[in-house]
Design a protein around this motif. Sequence first.
Motif, mmCIF file in Angstrom:
data_model
loop_
_atom_site.group_PDB
_atom_site.id
_atom_site.type_symbol
_atom_site.label_atom_id
_atom_site.label_comp_id
_atom_site.label_asym_id
_atom_site.label_seq_id
_atom_site.Cartn_x
_atom_site.Cartn_y
_atom_site.Cartn_z
ATOM 1 N N TRP A 44 0.834 -1.575 -0.272
ATOM 2 C CA TRP A 44 0.143 0.006 0.208
ATOM 3 C C TRP A 44 1.355 1.132 0.319
ATOM 4 O O TRP A 44 0.659 2.045 -0.690
ATOM 5 N N ALA A 45 1.725 1.287 0.915
ATOM 6 C CA ALA A 45 2.665 2.924 0.894
ATOM 7 C C ALA A 45 3.768 2.674 -0.246
ATOM 8 O O ALA A 45 3.903 4.218 -0.853
ATOM 9 N N SER A 46 4.256 1.422 -1.084
ATOM 10 C CA SER A 46 4.597 1.277 -2.127
ATOM 11 C C SER A 46 4.073 2.251 -4.096
ATOM 12 O O SER A 46 4.094 1.825 -5.023
ATOM 13 N N GLN A 49 2.011 7.066 -7.190
ATOM 14 C CA GLN A 49 1.126 8.110 -6.337
ATOM 15 C C GLN A 49 0.536 8.986 -7.297
ATOM 16 O O GLN A 49 1.394 9.569 -7.956
ATOM 17 N N THR A 419 -0.574 12.174 3.599
ATOM 18 C CA THR A 419 1.523 11.907 3.717
ATOM 19 C C THR A 419 1.931 11.061 5.130
ATOM 20 O O THR A 419 3.045 10.433 5.206
ATOM 21 N N ARG A 422 1.432 7.599 5.352
ATOM 22 C CA ARG A 422 2.182 6.805 4.474
ATOM 23 C C ARG A 422 3.512 6.798 5.294
ATOM 24 O O ARG A 422 3.623 5.863 5.385
ATOM 25 N N GLN A 423 4.016 8.156 5.171
ATOM 26 C CA GLN A 423 5.217 7.828 6.142
ATOM 27 C C GLN A 423 5.482 6.737 7.830
ATOM 28 O O GLN A 423 6.185 6.040 8.129
#
Length: 533
Positions: A44-46, A49, A419, A422-423
């Motif tokens: 999901w994070a990768s 965007q 953001t 995600r971080q």
Amino acid sequence: MDFSWAAMQQSWREFWQKLSRPQKIITVAAPLLVASALTVLLLWASRPQYVVLFSKQPVEQASSITAKLDDLKIPYQLADGGSTILVEQKQAAEARLKLAGAGVPQGSKFSFDYLNQMRLGETDADRKLRYILGLQTELQDTLKTLSGVQEARVHIVQPEPSLFTEQAKAATAGVTLQLVPGTNLSDDQVRSIANLLAASVEGLTPDNVTIVDTKGNVLSDVLAKSSNPAHLTGSQFQLQQSVEDNIRKSVQNMLNRVVGSGNTAVAVNAVLDFDQIRIIQQTYGPGAVVSQQNTSETTTSGTAPGAVPGTSANIPSYQSPTGGTSTSSSTKTSSTENRDTDKTQKEQVVSPGAIKRLSVSVVVDANSETVKQIPLDQIKAVVASAAGIDPNRGDQIQVAAFPFDKSDLEQFNKQVQATQARQRLMFYAASGAGALLLLIVGLLRLRAAAKHKRELKQLKLAQEAGANAQTVQEILLAQAQAEAEAQARLEQKKRKSAEEIEKQKIKEAVTIYTRNNPDEVANLIRAWLSEEK
């Protein structure tokens, strides 16, 4: 502690056998769930965007853009009914360059390049119109390069020249800016835009430039401050801005604590007195005595002896009333005093920069629950006291309530929260992967250390016994042979145990048969005894 692979397997088997069935399920399922969650979070994070490439495009333009993106094999997404096109953030710049090179999107914009083309039957007015349209386009493209400006529209009005000066009209310009969400232009940026247009359009002054944003805010109001009579110098304008900013920040901070941040907007306009005044005051005192002179004069007068001329002397029958000689005296005294002037002079210089007139405007969010609980009159009174409003010098204060448009702020906050989320997820995933890697490395190092320790122990034993390298090898071979023999004895023991178990089973079967068939067993024993005889 033995960290060999066989010992670890044996320990794991013993640990596994001690667990109940629910504990075994939890032991297996928990790591699988954690690994699955980490995998999902990493995926999901990768994920790519997407950012806006073009927005509010007509259907024809959107169709040509998506067709070109398909040819370029650039993935995209559609939003707002197909009028907004989004691409991956890492490919946004490349997509814009390739689309621009292909002439997409196409528009009916004029440019200075069109002025190089001569048209049949074109008049000077047509050519002037094309020049203005081309100038507008060039200025729009220039304004888009400024930081914080997303889109720009420029409209220029150049009146026809007049033979009479009093009838001549000045050029004007209007600018509409679409700012990047969450961005506000500073006063210096607004002035730079006005100066840019004034320098690009003949007969245009910064005072005749109107700049607004897509929210309807008039940004060019700041230009009126710098166009006051006697045009303020740079230092005077900075002082005026500093006074306004200090008052605005003071009032804004106070309101933020009372009604919450983002529920109020404060504007301050200060007119400063830049006249330098010198006051001279003179005071005269009695003075000091420099010189003093005193004069005294005495005068005495009387009658001489003998006959006295006149009536008394010539007429015998007349007698003098005094009956003898008469005398007189007088005294005169004068005093002169000289003094020096005693003067005191006081000079006072009043520095420029005092507030001559102050205007404060406060707008509060009518939708705020906190604002609804506080009367506007109280807010007005508190702000007037904090800003130092003086009605005697003509100060003004206005407080009004209007609903605030916070869509851009909410969108910006959502982007910031996404953001940050995600971080955090990437941090957790990286931390979990790092911890797992450290655990694996730690186990491998412990195993290697245990193996090295065993080898050192065996080598030490061999050295203590005075064995050489060949003896050490023989010891190792003997140890291996001993382990093999022990394994063989264990297997032999297991086989004997199997034979004993089989004999025991036969014995139990014979016992059961004897108990159930005693006559047959007795006959069988007699038969065996007769055979032996």
